[in-house]
Scaffold this motif. Sequence first.
Motif, PDB file in Angstrom:
ATOM      1  N   GLY A  38     -51.328   3.874   9.772  1.00 30.85           N
ATOM      2  CA  GLY A  38     -52.180   4.264   8.655  1.00 30.85           C
ATOM      3  C   GLY A  38     -52.522   5.729   8.739  1.00 30.85           C
ATOM      4  O   GLY A  38     -52.323   6.362   9.778  1.00 30.85           O
ATOM      5  N   PRO A  39     -53.045   6.284   7.668  1.00 33.45           N
ATOM      6  CA  PRO A  39     -53.409   7.697   7.674  1.00 33.45           C
ATOM      7  C   PRO A  39     -54.577   7.965   8.619  1.00 33.45           C
ATOM      8  O   PRO A  39     -55.300   7.039   8.978  1.00 33.45           O
ATOM      9  CB  PRO A  39     -53.820   7.972   6.219  1.00 33.45           C
ATOM     10  CG  PRO A  39     -54.136   6.649   5.641  1.00 33.45           C
ATOM     11  CD  PRO A  39     -53.329   5.634   6.377  1.00 33.45           C
ATOM     12  N   HIS A 225     -56.208   1.316   5.832  1.00 34.79           N
ATOM     13  CA  HIS A 225     -56.583   2.364   4.899  1.00 34.79           C
ATOM     14  C   HIS A 225     -58.070   2.240   4.604  1.00 34.79           C
ATOM     15  O   HIS A 225     -58.548   1.158   4.274  1.00 34.79           O
ATOM     16  CB  HIS A 225     -55.759   2.252   3.615  1.00 34.79           C
ATOM     17  CG  HIS A 225     -55.870   3.482   2.757  1.00 34.79           C
ATOM     18  ND1 HIS A 225     -56.944   3.716   1.941  1.00 34.79           N
ATOM     19  CD2 HIS A 225     -55.052   4.549   2.639  1.00 34.79           C
ATOM     20  CE1 HIS A 225     -56.778   4.880   1.339  1.00 34.79           C
ATOM     21  NE2 HIS A 225     -55.645   5.415   1.750  1.00 34.79           N
ATOM     22  N   SER A 226     -58.798   3.345   4.779  1.00 31.90           N
ATOM     23  CA  SER A 226     -60.242   3.367   4.512  1.00 31.90           C
ATOM     24  C   SER A 226     -60.995   2.218   5.177  1.00 31.90           C
ATOM     25  O   SER A 226     -61.827   1.562   4.542  1.00 31.90           O
ATOM     26  CB  SER A 226     -60.518   3.325   3.006  1.00 31.90           C
ATOM     27  OG  SER A 226     -59.788   4.302   2.367  1.00 31.90           O
ATOM     28  N   GLY A 227     -60.702   1.961   6.439  1.00 32.09           N
ATOM     29  CA  GLY A 227     -61.472   0.980   7.177  1.00 32.09           C
ATOM     30  C   GLY A 227     -61.140  -0.466   6.876  1.00 32.09           C
ATOM     31  O   GLY A 227     -61.892  -1.363   7.255  1.00 32.09           O
ATOM     32  N   ARG A 246     -50.766   1.515  -1.720  1.00 30.51           N
ATOM     33  CA  ARG A 246     -51.130   2.500  -0.687  1.00 30.51           C
ATOM     34  C   ARG A 246     -50.121   2.519   0.454  1.00 30.51           C
ATOM     35  O   ARG A 246     -49.786   3.578   0.973  1.00 30.51           O
ATOM     36  CB  ARG A 246     -52.518   2.184  -0.131  1.00 30.51           C
ATOM     37  CG  ARG A 246     -53.616   2.422  -1.140  1.00 30.51           C
ATOM     38  CD  ARG A 246     -54.948   2.556  -0.436  1.00 30.51           C
ATOM     39  NE  ARG A 246     -56.062   2.507  -1.385  1.00 30.51           N
ATOM     40  CZ  ARG A 246     -56.391   3.513  -2.171  1.00 30.51           C
ATOM     41  NH1 ARG A 246     -55.693   4.630  -2.156  1.00 30.51           N
ATOM     42  NH2 ARG A 246     -57.409   3.390  -3.000  1.00 30.51           N
ATOM     43  N   SER A 247     -49.646   1.355   0.850  1.00 29.16           N
ATOM     44  CA  SER A 247     -48.624   1.319   1.903  1.00 29.16           C
ATOM     45  C   SER A 247     -47.386   2.077   1.441  1.00 29.16           C
ATOM     46  O   SER A 247     -46.792   2.841   2.197  1.00 29.16           O
ATOM     47  CB  SER A 247     -48.211  -0.112   2.251  1.00 29.16           C
ATOM     48  OG  SER A 247     -49.268  -0.999   2.097  1.00 29.16           O
ATOM     49  N   ARG A 248     -46.999   1.823   0.195  1.00 26.07           N
ATOM     50  CA  ARG A 248     -45.801   2.496  -0.334  1.00 26.07           C
ATOM     51  C   ARG A 248     -45.974   4.012  -0.294  1.00 26.07           C
ATOM     52  O   ARG A 248     -45.101   4.737   0.167  1.00 26.07           O
ATOM     53  CB  ARG A 248     -45.538   2.039  -1.776  1.00 26.07           C
ATOM     54  CG  ARG A 248     -44.722   0.751  -1.836  1.00 26.07           C
ATOM     55  CD  ARG A 248     -44.075   0.585  -3.199  1.00 26.07           C
ATOM     56  NE  ARG A 248     -45.038   0.253  -4.232  1.00 26.07           N
ATOM     57  CZ  ARG A 248     -45.380  -1.009  -4.533  1.00 26.07           C
ATOM     58  NH1 ARG A 248     -44.835  -2.027  -3.913  1.00 26.07           N
ATOM     59  NH2 ARG A 248     -46.261  -1.246  -5.472  1.00 26.07           N
ATOM     60  N   GLN A 249     -47.153   4.460  -0.753  1.00 29.48           N
ATOM     61  CA  GLN A 249     -47.437   5.910  -0.747  1.00 29.48           C
ATOM     62  C   GLN A 249     -47.354   6.469   0.669  1.00 29.48           C
ATOM     63  O   GLN A 249     -46.744   7.494   0.919  1.00 29.48           O
ATOM     64  CB  GLN A 249     -48.855   6.165  -1.266  1.00 29.48           C
ATOM     65  CG  GLN A 249     -48.923   6.372  -2.757  1.00 29.48           C
ATOM     66  CD  GLN A 249     -50.380   6.501  -3.201  1.00 29.48           C
ATOM     67  OE1 GLN A 249     -51.290   6.604  -2.384  1.00 29.48           O
ATOM     68  NE2 GLN A 249     -50.578   6.484  -4.505  1.00 29.48           N
ATOM     69  N   PHE A 250     -47.991   5.754   1.599  1.00 33.79           N
ATOM     70  CA  PHE A 250     -48.032   6.218   2.983  1.00 33.79           C
ATOM     71  C   PHE A 250     -46.627   6.301   3.571  1.00 33.79           C
ATOM     72  O   PHE A 250     -46.240   7.313   4.155  1.00 33.79           O
ATOM     73  CB  PHE A 250     -48.905   5.272   3.815  1.00 33.79           C
ATOM     74  CG  PHE A 250     -48.948   5.616   5.285  1.00 33.79           C
ATOM     75  CD1 PHE A 250     -49.671   6.703   5.743  1.00 33.79           C
ATOM     76  CD2 PHE A 250     -48.243   4.859   6.218  1.00 33.79           C
ATOM     77  CE1 PHE A 250     -49.705   7.024   7.088  1.00 33.79           C
ATOM     78  CE2 PHE A 250     -48.268   5.168   7.563  1.00 33.79           C
ATOM     79  CZ  PHE A 250     -49.010   6.255   7.996  1.00 33.79           C
ATOM     80  N   LEU A 251     -45.862   5.252   3.391  1.00 35.18           N
ATOM     81  CA  LEU A 251     -44.508   5.235   3.959  1.00 35.18           C
ATOM     82  C   LEU A 251     -43.645   6.334   3.349  1.00 35.18           C
ATOM     83  O   LEU A 251     -42.870   7.003   4.033  1.00 35.18           O
ATOM     84  CB  LEU A 251     -43.856   3.869   3.746  1.00 35.18           C
ATOM     85  CG  LEU A 251     -44.407   2.759   4.635  1.00 35.18           C
ATOM     86  CD1 LEU A 251     -43.728   1.430   4.324  1.00 35.18           C
ATOM     87  CD2 LEU A 251     -44.238   3.106   6.104  1.00 35.18           C
TER      88      LEU A 251
END
Lengths: 258, 218
Positions: A38-39, A225-227, A246-251
């Motif tokens: 995660g970020p 993501h965000s806790g 969000r996972s897609r964005q992160f990857l």
Amino acid sequence: MTEPMVSFENVTKRYGTLTVLDNLNLTIGRGEKVAIIGPSGSGKTTVLRMLMTLETIDGGVIRVEGEPLTHMERGGKLVPADQAHIRKVRAKIGMVFQSFNLFPHMTALQNCIEAPMKVLGLSREKAEARAMDLLDMVGMANRRDYYPSQLSGGQQQRVAIARALAMRPKVMLFDEVTSALDPELVGEVLQVIRKLGAEHDLTMLMVTHQMGFAKEFADRVCFFHSGRICEEGEPQAFFTNPQNERSRQFLRAVLEAG
Amino acid sequence: MWDWGFALEILPTLAKAAIVTVQVTLLGFLIALSLGLALAAARIMQPWTAVPISLAVELIRSTPLLIQIFFLYFVGPSFGLTLDAMTAGILAIGLHYAAYCSEVYRAGFESVPRGQWEASVALNLGRWTTLRDIIIPQAIPPVVPALGNYLVALFKETPLLSAIAVMELMQSAKIIGSQTFRYNEPITLVGLFFLVMSLASAWAIRRVEAGINRRYRR
């Protein structure tokens, strides 16, 4: 699944008004290898630090083999745990840090026998025999008398892994253990972790930015993501076909970077 | 002006007094080193002690040593604390420098990265074991030079004990002076003794420092 090795039940962590972890529920089976990704700022390191009792928790319960970590049962009620209880439960957990944190005034071998002698009460001979087995396993036996400052980052981290294993933990926590290393030294540390996964029936929980390694090594990936855990699942599925936006964005961002 | 014969004649008396001076210095510094470490360690291990300890340290550092010596020797008895001059003097100097040393140790403790405490927790080491085996061996080597400076400073303040008539160098020199009306020789010799001893201890401290660096800073 048999009795879980570690479980987080509605665990919340705040720093002031900032909620770092929000009602976390996570159950890890015996021998399971879980990668947490995660970020930065998503609370993933906090998960490990709470389990290692380096951070207090503001709500919920963490259990290790069913036993509450920060609380104990007394008269049928859960009360805050005393030091003896915390130490008993904590003995099942070992941790390897991003910055190694070897003791700089001790040699590799001394680093590995300090706690087995002082905490477990092992004799020097027994502690050294155990330490040498482990240093051998991480390929550092011939550096037993070197001080940390005489070792490369990768070597220091391998000693740190041996040091943690010398306490015979049931759960090993790896907190971004390759992040402080020069790129060419990452491989040797991952190699040791791989070996550990194969040789030991050890529960492993790792926060990592090495996506390739997480994909190959882990039984399960949790994306924070965000806790919160945004998405979790089997690595193959997660990395090839993430469900959450969000996972897609992160990857996508991680893959572009490197 | 300068009488070699007289200088030689008073040398044995001064030598005896020099032993007292060295005794006061060593015992006082021993108190300062150990009490200072205890105070600094207490602040870490028992956080509630931080406020009372820093108040005490501030109190001691903000008042003159001479007053503290007088207080212990002359005011102490009204609190039921009757000490002979030598004991009161050593204790006063020891306490005074313990306050300074505790601040030095504190800086040493703070220079140890937090990761060292965390690794110790992860290895389930007890807090006292962590302090003794992990933290102190890393906290002290960097502050040895500062502690050494206080040894020399303490040594040079021992003449204050002449104010409560401890028979150290200054007191002997004063007595010789008032009996013979000759001050040149005794005061000069005392000054020379302090010069030589200060230089010698500064040199010794550098040696200790070098030894520690070889052993700990790799």
